[in-house]
Design a protein around this motif. Structure first.
Motif, PDB file in Angstrom:
ATOM      1  N   ILE A  27       0.845  -1.203   0.000  1.00 38.17           N
ATOM      2  CA  ILE A  27       0.000   0.000   0.000  1.00 38.17           C
ATOM      3  C   ILE A  27       0.877   1.248   0.000  1.00 38.17           C
ATOM      4  CG2 ILE A  27      -1.686   1.329   1.339  1.00 38.17           C
ATOM      5  CD1 ILE A  27      -2.757  -1.410   2.364  1.00 38.17           C
ATOM      6  N   ILE A  28       1.898   1.235   0.849  1.00 36.15           N
ATOM      7  CA  ILE A  28       2.807   2.377   0.965  1.00 36.15           C
ATOM      8  C   ILE A  28       3.556   2.595  -0.351  1.00 36.15           C
ATOM      9  CG2 ILE A  28       4.892   3.196   2.141  1.00 36.15           C
ATOM     10  CD1 ILE A  28       3.805   1.444   4.593  1.00 36.15           C
ATOM     11  N   GLN A  29       4.071   1.510  -0.928  1.00 36.81           N
ATOM     12  CA  GLN A  29       4.838   1.619  -2.175  1.00 36.81           C
ATOM     13  C   GLN A  29       3.949   2.021  -3.346  1.00 36.81           C
ATOM     14  OE1 GLN A  29       6.690  -2.251  -1.997  1.00 36.81           O
ATOM     15  NE2 GLN A  29       8.541  -1.418  -1.038  1.00 36.81           N
ATOM     16  N   ALA A  30       2.709   1.529  -3.385  1.00 38.74           N
ATOM     17  CA  ALA A  30       1.787   1.902  -4.464  1.00 38.74           C
ATOM     18  C   ALA A  30       1.516   3.403  -4.453  1.00 38.74           C
ATOM     19  CB  ALA A  30       0.483   1.122  -4.354  1.00 38.74           C
ATOM     20  N   ALA A  31       1.569   3.998  -3.265  1.00 38.94           N
ATOM     21  CA  ALA A  31       1.373   5.445  -3.148  1.00 38.94           C
ATOM     22  C   ALA A  31       2.668   6.210  -3.422  1.00 38.94           C
ATOM     23  CB  ALA A  31       0.839   5.784  -1.755  1.00 38.94           C
ATOM     24  N   GLY A  32       3.772   5.482  -3.628  1.00 32.62           N
ATOM     25  CA  GLY A  32       5.041   6.116  -3.949  1.00 32.62           C
ATOM     26  C   GLY A  32       5.817   6.646  -2.754  1.00 32.62           C
ATOM     27  N   ASP A  48       0.724   5.401  15.771  1.00 29.42           N
ATOM     28  CA  ASP A  48      -0.077   5.432  14.560  1.00 29.42           C
ATOM     29  C   ASP A  48       0.883   5.790  13.437  1.00 29.42           C
ATOM     30  OD1 ASP A  48      -2.599   4.959  15.768  1.00 29.42           O
ATOM     31  OD2 ASP A  48      -2.666   7.043  16.421  1.00 29.42           O
ATOM     32  N   ALA A  49       0.829   5.052  12.340  1.00 30.54           N
ATOM     33  CA  ALA A  49       1.768   5.287  11.248  1.00 30.54           C
ATOM     34  C   ALA A  49       1.079   5.154   9.902  1.00 30.54           C
ATOM     35  CB  ALA A  49       2.928   4.289  11.332  1.00 30.54           C
ATOM     36  N   GLY A  50       1.586   5.894   8.953  1.00 29.58           N
ATOM     37  CA  GLY A  50       1.076   5.824   7.590  1.00 29.58           C
ATOM     38  C   GLY A  50       1.954   6.672   6.695  1.00 29.58           C
ATOM     39  N   GLY A  51       1.532   6.845   5.487  1.00 29.50           N
ATOM     40  CA  GLY A  51       2.264   7.693   4.568  1.00 29.50           C
ATOM     41  C   GLY A  51       2.165   9.150   5.004  1.00 29.50           C
ATOM     42  N   PRO A  52       2.908  10.021   4.352  1.00 26.16           N
ATOM     43  CA  PRO A  52       2.878  11.449   4.698  1.00 26.16           C
ATOM     44  C   PRO A  52       1.469  12.056   4.658  1.00 26.16           C
ATOM     45  CG  PRO A  52       4.712  10.988   3.245  1.00 26.16           C
ATOM     46  CD  PRO A  52       3.887   9.736   3.311  1.00 26.16           C
ATOM     47  N   GLU A  53       0.553  11.423   3.926  1.00 28.56           N
ATOM     48  CA  GLU A  53      -0.813  11.960   3.881  1.00 28.56           C
ATOM     49  C   GLU A  53      -1.505  11.902   5.239  1.00 28.56           C
ATOM     50  OE1 GLU A  53      -1.118   7.647   3.023  1.00 28.56           O
ATOM     51  OE2 GLU A  53       0.080   9.221   2.115  1.00 28.56           O
ATOM     52  N   LEU A  54      -1.019  11.039   6.140  1.00 26.51           N
ATOM     53  CA  LEU A  54      -1.573  11.005   7.498  1.00 26.51           C
ATOM     54  C   LEU A  54      -1.296  12.338   8.188  1.00 26.51           C
ATOM     55  CD1 LEU A  54      -2.957   9.357   9.756  1.00 26.51           C
ATOM     56  CD2 LEU A  54      -0.686   8.514  10.393  1.00 26.51           C
ATOM     57  N   LEU A  55      -0.075  12.825   8.096  1.00 28.83           N
ATOM     58  CA  LEU A  55       0.263  14.136   8.661  1.00 28.83           C
ATOM     59  C   LEU A  55      -0.496  15.239   7.933  1.00 28.83           C
ATOM     60  CD1 LEU A  55       1.842  16.036  10.489  1.00 28.83           C
ATOM     61  CD2 LEU A  55       3.762  15.864   8.885  1.00 28.83           C
ATOM     62  N   THR A  56      -0.595  15.144   6.613  1.00 31.85           N
ATOM     63  CA  THR A  56      -1.325  16.154   5.842  1.00 31.85           C
ATOM     64  C   THR A  56      -2.776  16.228   6.286  1.00 31.85           C
ATOM     65  OG1 THR A  56       0.138  15.846   3.949  1.00 31.85           O
ATOM     66  CG2 THR A  56      -2.024  16.841   3.507  1.00 31.85           C
ATOM     67  N   ARG A  57      -3.399  15.074   6.535  1.00 29.90           N
ATOM     68  CA  ARG A  57      -4.792  15.055   7.003  1.00 29.90           C
ATOM     69  C   ARG A  57      -4.925  15.797   8.325  1.00 29.90           C
ATOM     70  NH1 ARG A  57      -6.933   9.310   7.816  1.00 29.90           N
ATOM     71  NH2 ARG A  57      -6.269   9.633   9.932  1.00 29.90           N
ATOM     72  N   PHE A  58      -3.996  15.554   9.250  1.00 27.47           N
ATOM     73  CA  PHE A  58      -4.031  16.249  10.538  1.00 27.47           C
ATOM     74  C   PHE A  58      -3.748  17.740  10.355  1.00 27.47           C
ATOM     75  CE2 PHE A  58      -2.748  12.008  12.506  1.00 27.47           C
ATOM     76  CZ  PHE A  58      -4.027  11.737  12.982  1.00 27.47           C
ATOM     77  N   ASP A  59      -2.769  18.066   9.514  1.00 27.07           N
ATOM     78  CA  ASP A  59      -2.445  19.471   9.272  1.00 27.07           C
ATOM     79  C   ASP A  59      -3.620  20.217   8.655  1.00 27.07           C
ATOM     80  OD1 ASP A  59       0.133  19.625  10.333  1.00 27.07           O
ATOM     81  OD2 ASP A  59       1.100  19.117   8.428  1.00 27.07           O
ATOM     82  N   ASN A  60      -4.351  19.581   7.740  1.00 30.70           N
ATOM     83  CA  ASN A  60      -5.527  20.222   7.141  1.00 30.70           C
ATOM     84  C   ASN A  60      -6.578  20.537   8.195  1.00 30.70           C
ATOM     85  OD1 ASN A  60      -4.420  20.179   4.603  1.00 30.70           O
ATOM     86  ND2 ASN A  60      -5.474  18.309   3.974  1.00 30.70           N
ATOM     87  N   HIS A  61      -6.752  19.626   9.136  1.00 27.19           N
ATOM     88  CA  HIS A  61      -7.690  19.880  10.230  1.00 27.19           C
ATOM     89  C   HIS A  61      -7.186  21.045  11.078  1.00 27.19           C
ATOM     90  CE1 HIS A  61     -10.631  19.113  13.341  1.00 27.19           C
ATOM     91  NE2 HIS A  61      -9.651  19.098  14.222  1.00 27.19           N
TER      92      HIS A  61
END
Length: 152
Positions: A27-32, A48-61
């Motif tokens: 999943i991580i590699q498919a997202a690049g 809690d871990a994920g791709g950089p979009e996890l941080l982006t989601r929190f930052d957007n909030h």
């Protein structure tokens, strides 16, 4: 399937690295992504871990919050001072750092647990204890709902 599902326990090698489970890695590699954002859970001894979009989601909030509110300061501190990036090597391993060990108690093994859009990293014993509590709470809730339904 692009969801983090299931759980796997992997051993930390002699160099302090652990392999991210193949399904999670795909999943991580498919997202690049070549690194993960990890954040110490507020209420669990897990990361809690994920791709950089996890941080982006929190930052957007956070961007939608009042920048002068104490809660916004607290959230920014939590996201940025209590989180960090973990580099994936060419074999899909991450180095288990003090940042990870201090909060989770991880020592020789890591349990990776799916959480839909991200995953968690646990000490295996703590994961099993939490898993048992969750199942017990859900079973009790179901029992209570069944009792309520029978009374009506």
């Amino acid at each position: 399937m692009n969801r983090f599902l299931g759980h796997v326990t992997n051993r930390i090698d002699a160099k302090g690295r652990v392999s991210v489970p193949a399904h999670f890695r795909s999943i991580i590699q498919a997202a690049g992504h070549t690194e993960l954002y990890a954040l110490r859970s507020l209420h669990l001894p897990a990361l809690d871990a994920g791709g950089p979009e996890l941080l982006t989601r929190f930052d957007n909030h956070l961007d939608s919050a009042d920048p002068f509110a104490e809660t916004a300061d607290d959230m920014s501190f939590y996201l940025h001072a209590d989180g960090g990036f973990l580099k994936l090597d060419g074999d899909g391993r991450i180095t288990v750092t003090d940042f990870m060990r201090e909060h989770t108690g991880i020592s020789s093994d890591v349990t990776f647990a799916g959480a839909n859009t991200h995953f968690q990293m646990w000490h295996p014993d703590r994961f099993e204890a939490h898993r048992a509590k969750v199942r017990q709470r859900l079973a009790e809730k179901r029992r209570q709902e069944n009792l309520t339904a029978r009374k009506n």
